[in-house]
Design a protein around this motif. Sequence first.
Motif, PDB file in Angstrom:
ATOM      1  N   PRO A  12       0.824  -1.216   0.000  1.00 54.11           N
ATOM      2  CA  PRO A  12       0.000   0.000   0.000  1.00 54.11           C
ATOM      3  C   PRO A  12       0.854   1.261   0.000  1.00 54.11           C
ATOM      4  O   PRO A  12       1.725   1.432   0.853  1.00 54.11           O
ATOM      5  CB  PRO A  12      -0.813  -0.135   1.292  1.00 54.11           C
ATOM      6  N   GLY A  13       0.597   2.137  -0.964  1.00 58.48           N
ATOM      7  CA  GLY A  13       1.355   3.372  -1.082  1.00 58.48           C
ATOM      8  C   GLY A  13       0.504   4.568  -0.726  1.00 58.48           C
ATOM      9  O   GLY A  13      -0.143   4.597   0.324  1.00 58.48           O
ATOM     10  N   LYS A  14       0.441   5.552  -1.612  1.00 59.71           N
ATOM     11  CA  LYS A  14      -0.270   6.786  -1.305  1.00 59.71           C
ATOM     12  C   LYS A  14      -1.780   6.563  -1.314  1.00 59.71           C
ATOM     13  O   LYS A  14      -2.290   5.684  -2.003  1.00 59.71           O
ATOM     14  CB  LYS A  14       0.120   7.883  -2.287  1.00 59.71           C
ATOM     15  N   ARG A  15      -2.468   7.401  -0.538  1.00 64.38           N
ATOM     16  CA  ARG A  15      -3.921   7.307  -0.435  1.00 64.38           C
ATOM     17  C   ARG A  15      -4.555   7.722  -1.759  1.00 64.38           C
ATOM     18  O   ARG A  15      -4.192   8.732  -2.361  1.00 64.38           O
ATOM     19  CB  ARG A  15      -4.421   8.222   0.687  1.00 64.38           C
ATOM     20  N   ASN A  16      -5.513   6.926  -2.215  1.00 61.05           N
ATOM     21  CA  ASN A  16      -6.229   7.200  -3.450  1.00 61.05           C
ATOM     22  C   ASN A  16      -7.362   8.194  -3.169  1.00 61.05           C
ATOM     23  O   ASN A  16      -7.672   8.508  -2.014  1.00 61.05           O
ATOM     24  CB  ASN A  16      -6.781   5.896  -4.026  1.00 61.05           C
ATOM     25  N   GLY A  17      -8.005   8.660  -4.236  1.00 66.03           N
ATOM     26  CA  GLY A  17      -9.113   9.599  -4.090  1.00 66.03           C
ATOM     27  C   GLY A  17     -10.402   8.897  -3.723  1.00 66.03           C
ATOM     28  O   GLY A  17     -11.432   9.059  -4.405  1.00 66.03           O
ATOM     29  N   VAL A  18     -10.365   8.113  -2.660  1.00 69.59           N
ATOM     30  CA  VAL A  18     -11.496   7.317  -2.197  1.00 69.59           C
ATOM     31  C   VAL A  18     -11.782   7.705  -0.755  1.00 69.59           C
ATOM     32  O   VAL A  18     -10.868   7.746   0.071  1.00 69.59           O
ATOM     33  CB  VAL A  18     -11.186   5.808  -2.267  1.00 69.59           C
ATOM     34  N   SER A  19     -13.039   7.974  -0.430  1.00 66.61           N
ATOM     35  CA  SER A  19     -13.377   8.348   0.946  1.00 66.61           C
ATOM     36  C   SER A  19     -14.748   7.808   1.315  1.00 66.61           C
ATOM     37  O   SER A  19     -15.569   7.483   0.451  1.00 66.61           O
ATOM     38  CB  SER A  19     -13.354   9.871   1.113  1.00 66.61           C
ATOM     39  N   VAL A  20     -14.981   7.724   2.617  1.00 67.83           N
ATOM     40  CA  VAL A  20     -16.268   7.285   3.141  1.00 67.83           C
ATOM     41  C   VAL A  20     -17.069   8.519   3.541  1.00 67.83           C
ATOM     42  O   VAL A  20     -16.643   9.297   4.400  1.00 67.83           O
ATOM     43  CB  VAL A  20     -16.089   6.355   4.356  1.00 67.83           C
ATOM     44  N   VAL A  21     -18.222   8.694   2.914  1.00 70.00           N
ATOM     45  CA  VAL A  21     -19.083   9.830   3.247  1.00 70.00           C
ATOM     46  C   VAL A  21     -19.805   9.585   4.564  1.00 70.00           C
ATOM     47  O   VAL A  21     -19.882  10.455   5.436  1.00 70.00           O
ATOM     48  CB  VAL A  21     -20.103  10.088   2.121  1.00 70.00           C
ATOM     49  N   SER A  22     -20.323   8.371   4.711  1.00 68.56           N
ATOM     50  CA  SER A  22     -21.083   8.030   5.919  1.00 68.56           C
ATOM     51  C   SER A  22     -21.283   6.527   5.967  1.00 68.56           C
ATOM     52  O   SER A  22     -21.019   5.815   4.989  1.00 68.56           O
ATOM     53  CB  SER A  22     -22.441   8.731   5.923  1.00 68.56           C
ATOM     54  N   LEU A  23     -21.729   6.047   7.108  1.00 70.83           N
ATOM     55  CA  LEU A  23     -22.155   4.661   7.255  1.00 70.83           C
ATOM     56  C   LEU A  23     -23.672   4.638   7.391  1.00 70.83           C
ATOM     57  O   LEU A  23     -24.260   5.477   8.082  1.00 70.83           O
ATOM     58  CB  LEU A  23     -21.509   4.013   8.490  1.00 70.83           C
ATOM     59  N   GLU A  24     -24.308   3.676   6.731  1.00 70.03           N
ATOM     60  CA  GLU A  24     -25.760   3.566   6.777  1.00 70.03           C
ATOM     61  C   GLU A  24     -26.226   3.132   8.172  1.00 70.03           C
ATOM     62  O   GLU A  24     -25.580   2.316   8.831  1.00 70.03           O
ATOM     63  CB  GLU A  24     -26.249   2.550   5.739  1.00 70.03           C
ATOM     64  N   HIS A  25     -27.352   3.683   8.614  1.00 69.45           N
ATOM     65  CA  HIS A  25     -27.990   3.279   9.870  1.00 69.45           C
ATOM     66  C   HIS A  25     -29.019   2.208   9.520  1.00 69.45           C
ATOM     67  O   HIS A  25     -30.091   2.504   8.992  1.00 69.45           O
ATOM     68  CB  HIS A  25     -28.630   4.482  10.552  1.00 69.45           C
ATOM     69  N   LYS A  26     -28.696   0.973   9.824  1.00 65.12           N
ATOM     70  CA  LYS A  26     -29.444  -0.152   9.281  1.00 65.12           C
ATOM     71  C   LYS A  26     -30.332  -0.831  10.315  1.00 65.12           C
ATOM     72  O   LYS A  26     -30.124  -0.710  11.521  1.00 65.12           O
ATOM     73  CB  LYS A  26     -28.467  -1.177   8.702  1.00 65.12           C
ATOM     74  N   MET A  27     -31.277  -1.593   9.802  1.00 61.19           N
ATOM     75  CA  MET A  27     -32.159  -2.412  10.631  1.00 61.19           C
ATOM     76  C   MET A  27     -31.363  -3.477  11.388  1.00 61.19           C
ATOM     77  O   MET A  27     -31.662  -3.804  12.539  1.00 61.19           O
ATOM     78  CB  MET A  27     -33.205  -3.063   9.722  1.00 61.19           C
ATOM     79  N   GLY A  28     -30.375  -4.035  10.748  1.00 60.96           N
ATOM     80  CA  GLY A  28     -29.559  -5.081  11.349  1.00 60.96           C
ATOM     81  C   GLY A  28     -28.166  -5.060  10.753  1.00 60.96           C
ATOM     82  O   GLY A  28     -27.750  -4.091  10.118  1.00 60.96           O
ATOM     83  N   LEU A  29     -27.433  -6.154  10.949  1.00 58.40           N
ATOM     84  CA  LEU A  29     -26.046  -6.247  10.467  1.00 58.40           C
ATOM     85  C   LEU A  29     -25.228  -5.034  10.920  1.00 58.40           C
ATOM     86  O   LEU A  29     -24.464  -4.452  10.158  1.00 58.40           O
ATOM     87  CB  LEU A  29     -26.005  -6.370   8.935  1.00 58.40           C
ATOM     88  N   HIS A  30     -25.401  -4.652  12.178  1.00 57.11           N
ATOM     89  CA  HIS A  30     -24.737  -3.455  12.683  1.00 57.11           C
ATOM     90  C   HIS A  30     -23.220  -3.594  12.712  1.00 57.11           C
ATOM     91  O   HIS A  30     -22.507  -2.591  12.620  1.00 57.11           O
ATOM     92  CB  HIS A  30     -25.254  -3.143  14.090  1.00 57.11           C
ATOM     93  N   GLY A  31     -22.722  -4.794  12.839  1.00 55.31           N
ATOM     94  CA  GLY A  31     -21.274  -4.985  12.866  1.00 55.31           C
ATOM     95  C   GLY A  31     -20.627  -4.890  11.502  1.00 55.31           C
ATOM     96  O   GLY A  31     -19.397  -4.808  11.397  1.00 55.31           O
TER      97      GLY A  31
END
Length: 570
Positions: free
Chosen positions: A241-260
């Motif tokens: 792994p080298g330099k950080r790519n132009g990829v980011s997380v905007v948010s995580l979904e608030h879900k009914m289940g599968l919280h982990g």
Amino acid sequence: MSYRAPVEDFSFLFDHVIDVAALRATDRFADASADVTQAILLEAGKMCDEVLAPLQRNGDLTPARLENGVVRTSPGYDEGYKAIADGGWIGMAASEEAGGMALPMTLTTAVNEMMSGACLSLQLAPLMSQGQIEALEHHASDQLKETYLPKLVSGEWTGTMNLTEPQAGSDVGALTTRAEPQSDGTYAVTGQKIYISWGDHDLAGNVCHLVLARIPGAPAGTKGISLFLVPKFIPDANGNPGKRNGVSVVSLEHKMGLHGSPTAVMQYDAATGWLVGPEQGGMAAMFTMMNNARLGVGTQGVGVAQAAYEHALDYALDRKQGRTGRDGTGTIVDHADVRRMLITMKADIFAARAIALSCAQAIDMATATDDPQWQARAALLTPIAKAFGTDTGIAVSEMGLQVHGGMGFIEETGAAQFSRDVRVTAIYEGTNGIQAMDLVARKMMDGGEAATRLLDEIQTDAEAARTTNPNMADAVWQAVETMREATEWLVAQDELNTRFAGAVPYLHAFARVLGGHYHLKAARADKGGTREVIARFYIQRLLPEHASLLAHAQAGEADLFALTPEELAV
């Protein structure tokens, strides 16, 4: 939360129901001997029982969270993922050239089911990697394979699948993510994707995204879509792994289940990506991954069903409530309705598990032989395995809640988590309605030949069973006749909407008949034993549902459209 991996059930299925012997007779899978298979089942089962199952509640009570742009996973998930990676479970079916074990998908499916039953939220991570591994093996350049496959197989890196956008769900062709060609042969990928399972996390050194996007000038719709590999970190000259790519997380979904399981909204801002397969060949490449995932998701449903059943059974054996008027344990397991629910759960789990393993076996035989008939069998069974497996997971989890009574509605018992976690499996990787439409349309483009061959085989087995289990054999034989007539009617319908109107009941009827077939085989192999009793219950009480389902399937579409949208609102 207790979980006991059903190793014995898999061993029985492999020995008596699923034709694993045919796999071992091929050059491709000759090394998957009975001893090897049993050793793998035992070792994987031990990991699921002792390492993964204790993490089930952790993920639900302490969900993944986004902190300063970094996703932090649930407590203990790092050790659980390490056990999966170190055990080689991610690359079971991957080629030896990529560092995998080259084992049958049939065995991989069994292990995936056990991991799903133990901790579904965590199991999603290796499942996504497995699908990406297969897609890269079939479609990526040698350079990409050399860089990415060994690390994905080892679990050092993980993979994801990026299809959905806010305006483009099942209609993938409506996507707007674009990929601009660069002078060095890479592409600058820009756009936003939603519902990305394990889109980011802190378990592995890199997250590798397969992203559908459109190159400028490409035609509209699915035909103009290409597939790109976009890593979180761009590998350096040594493949690290080298330099950080132009990829980011905007948010995580608030879900009914599968919280982990962190489900991310992903943003790509001129992120460097590499083309996988030819330009405008994205859908073909992605379907390699999606078909793998559809079987995997069906298997997830069966795994959760098994866990929910065990949880309900333990409660029923312990809970004292009311009198039944008969001698017994004094617990609710003595009540007739509780017995009905428990044996229904057990019978349907067996049917769904056998369908999934038969689908995997067909995939393996197609891989080993290149026989078009095996390829057609695998294609036919995939939507059935996905839809019936996940519907079984939902139904069994709901029955598990009912067995618990009022305590099932209380979160502390853990019974509700199974329902919340498994519910999405009927939605992602193509909703179960889409699976049914695929079955009655694309999978019947051969005029129903693949379906007819399968029905012929079931009927032949039923004939052979008449000497040992005559009543059950007659019921299965007659069910096949009804299924055959309905299939002939289906392929005679030129109007696709007529087929689509009854697609879901047709798929479920087919699953019911398949379940009867596998239960009958089990009954013959376990004469006088527990499995014959369960088979009798299934064939007498559940198999007859196929008739009403097929009546529904052949009712046409007229009454579905008899009301206007305005009248529906009244």
